[in-house]
Motif scaffolding. Structure first.
Motif, short mmCIF file in Angstrom:
data_model
loop_
_atom_site.label_atom_id
_atom_site.label_comp_id
_atom_site.label_asym_id
_atom_site.label_seq_id
_atom_site.Cartn_x
_atom_site.Cartn_y
_atom_site.Cartn_z
N GLY A 252 0.82 -1.31 -0.14
CA GLY A 252 0.14 -0.14 -0.11
C GLY A 252 0.76 1.04 -0.02
N ILE A 253 1.80 1.17 0.72
CA ILE A 253 2.88 2.40 0.55
C ILE A 253 3.47 2.62 -0.58
CG2 ILE A 253 5.11 3.23 1.85
CD1 ILE A 253 4.16 1.94 4.51
N VAL A 254 4.05 1.44 -1.27
CA VAL A 254 4.64 1.42 -2.57
C VAL A 254 3.53 2.05 -3.54
CG1 VAL A 254 5.61 0.13 -4.44
CG2 VAL A 254 6.14 0.07 -2.10
N ALA A 255 2.33 1.54 -3.34
CA ALA A 255 1.44 2.03 -4.42
C ALA A 255 1.01 3.51 -4.31
CB ALA A 255 -0.12 1.20 -3.74
N ARG A 256 1.14 4.09 -3.08
CA ARG A 256 0.84 5.53 -3.13
C ARG A 256 2.10 6.23 -3.41
NH1 ARG A 256 -0.87 10.04 -1.05
NH2 ARG A 256 0.45 11.50 0.04
N LEU A 257 2.98 5.79 -3.34
CA LEU A 257 4.45 6.40 -3.59
C LEU A 257 4.31 6.43 -5.26
CD1 LEU A 257 7.13 5.16 -1.31
CD2 LEU A 257 6.15 7.44 -1.53
N ALA A 258 4.17 5.20 -5.82
CA ALA A 258 4.13 5.11 -7.42
C ALA A 258 2.87 5.93 -7.86
CB ALA A 258 3.71 3.45 -7.60
N ARG A 259 1.73 6.06 -7.48
CA ARG A 259 0.65 6.86 -7.78
C ARG A 259 1.14 8.36 -7.93
NH1 ARG A 259 -2.49 10.62 -6.30
NH2 ARG A 259 -2.13 10.17 -3.91
N ARG A 260 1.83 8.93 -6.90
CA ARG A 260 2.34 10.08 -6.77
C ARG A 260 3.49 10.24 -7.66
NH1 ARG A 260 2.00 13.33 -1.54
NH2 ARG A 260 3.54 14.48 -2.72
N ALA A 261 4.36 9.31 -7.96
CA ALA A 261 5.52 9.54 -8.90
C ALA A 261 5.15 9.59 -10.41
CB ALA A 261 6.37 8.40 -8.95
N LEU A 262 3.77 9.08 -10.61
CA LEU A 262 3.11 9.00 -12.08
C LEU A 262 2.41 10.23 -12.48
CD1 LEU A 262 1.97 5.27 -12.46
CD2 LEU A 262 3.98 6.22 -13.46
N GLY A 263 2.26 11.20 -11.44
CA GLY A 263 1.42 12.28 -11.64
C GLY A 263 0.11 12.10 -11.90
N PRO A 264 -0.48 13.15 -12.33
CA PRO A 264 -2.06 13.17 -12.34
C PRO A 264 -2.47 12.31 -13.08
CG PRO A 264 -1.22 15.28 -13.59
CD PRO A 264 -0.06 14.52 -12.73
N PRO A 265 -3.62 11.65 -12.89
CA PRO A 265 -4.25 10.49 -13.72
C PRO A 265 -4.65 11.10 -15.16
CG PRO A 265 -6.05 11.21 -12.12
CD PRO A 265 -4.65 11.83 -11.83
N VAL A 266 -4.69 10.08 -16.07
CA VAL A 266 -4.84 10.17 -17.35
C VAL A 266 -6.46 10.14 -17.65
CG1 VAL A 266 -4.75 9.74 -19.91
CG2 VAL A 266 -2.46 9.74 -18.31
N ARG A 267 -7.06 11.12 -17.81
CA ARG A 267 -8.40 11.10 -17.84
C ARG A 267 -8.96 10.39 -19.34
NH1 ARG A 267 -9.16 13.13 -13.70
NH2 ARG A 267 -9.35 15.21 -12.77
N PRO A 268 -9.88 9.66 -19.24
CA PRO A 268 -10.49 8.82 -20.39
C PRO A 268 -11.02 9.83 -21.61
CG PRO A 268 -11.82 8.23 -18.55
CD PRO A 268 -10.90 9.04 -18.02
N PRO A 269 -10.70 9.76 -22.73
CA PRO A 269 -11.53 10.42 -23.75
C PRO A 269 -13.04 10.04 -23.80
CG PRO A 269 -10.22 8.92 -24.91
CD PRO A 269 -9.85 8.75 -23.28
N ALA A 270 -13.79 11.08 -24.20
CA ALA A 270 -15.23 10.68 -24.48
C ALA A 270 -15.50 9.54 -25.14
CB ALA A 270 -15.94 11.84 -24.90
N GLU A 271 -14.74 9.14 -26.19
CA GLU A 271 -15.08 8.02 -26.96
C GLU A 271 -14.81 6.47 -26.12
OE1 GLU A 271 -13.14 10.32 -27.70
OE2 GLU A 271 -13.85 11.13 -29.45
N ALA A 272 -14.13 6.87 -24.98
CA ALA A 272 -13.51 5.32 -24.11
C ALA A 272 -14.72 4.66 -23.95
CB ALA A 272 -12.78 5.88 -22.98
#
Length: 152
Positions: free
Chosen positions: A42-62
């Motif tokens: 869980g700690i690594v998951a949080r660190l990884a999420r923060r390192a990857l930056g903001p989430p990539v929002r799906p396009p409308a067509e997704a």
């Protein structure tokens, strides 16, 4: 700090839940091992999420692409056994082909989601991605409905 602890706890609860769901009989020791393993992950998951930056929002067509995915999976499940036999040399023919799938209105979010959704089906896999095209290995020599939808 409270937010970070909350996120680690949330990850840990999900991970322990998945772990115990895979057990035939969950004993206290099994749950304890799950918790001891889930907290550092869980700690690594949080660190990884923060390192990857903001989430990539799906396009409308997704959503439209996702709606086509179940039919693509069912169709590919019928194409998969013959492809396995061909790959093993027990049936004539090829084992698929590589082709480029263009990404219209190119941007990294659209290409990323298109690659993820195409790769979720057993009949195709995105082996290379850039903003303008996906390099796909597919079982069929014809583009699927899903591939055509992604390229529109």
């Amino acid at each position: 700090m409270i937010r970070a602890v909350g996120e680690v706890v949330a990850w840990s609860v999900v991970l322990v839940g998945v772990w115990t769901a895979t057990l035939t009989v969950a004993t206290g020791g099994d749950v304890l091992v799950g918790v001891l393993c889930a907290v550092p992950v869980g700690i690594v998951a949080r660190l990884a999420r923060r390192a990857l930056g903001p989430p990539v929002r799906p396009p409308a067509e997704a959503l439209r692409w996702l709606a086509l995915l179940p039919a693509a999976v069912v169709g590919d499940l019928f194409r998969l056994p013959p492809a396995v036999l061909r790959a093993a040399g027990r049936a004539p023919g090829g084992t698929g082909e590589f082709r480029d799938v263009p990404v219209v209105r190119p941007d990294s979010a659209r290409a990323t989601w298109a690659a993820w959704i195409l790769s979720a089906s057993p009949g195709s896999y995105a082996v290379d991605v850039d903003d303008r095209r996906l390099r796909v290995h597919a079982l069929s020599d014809r583009p699927s409905h899903l591939e055509r939808a992604v390229s529109r």
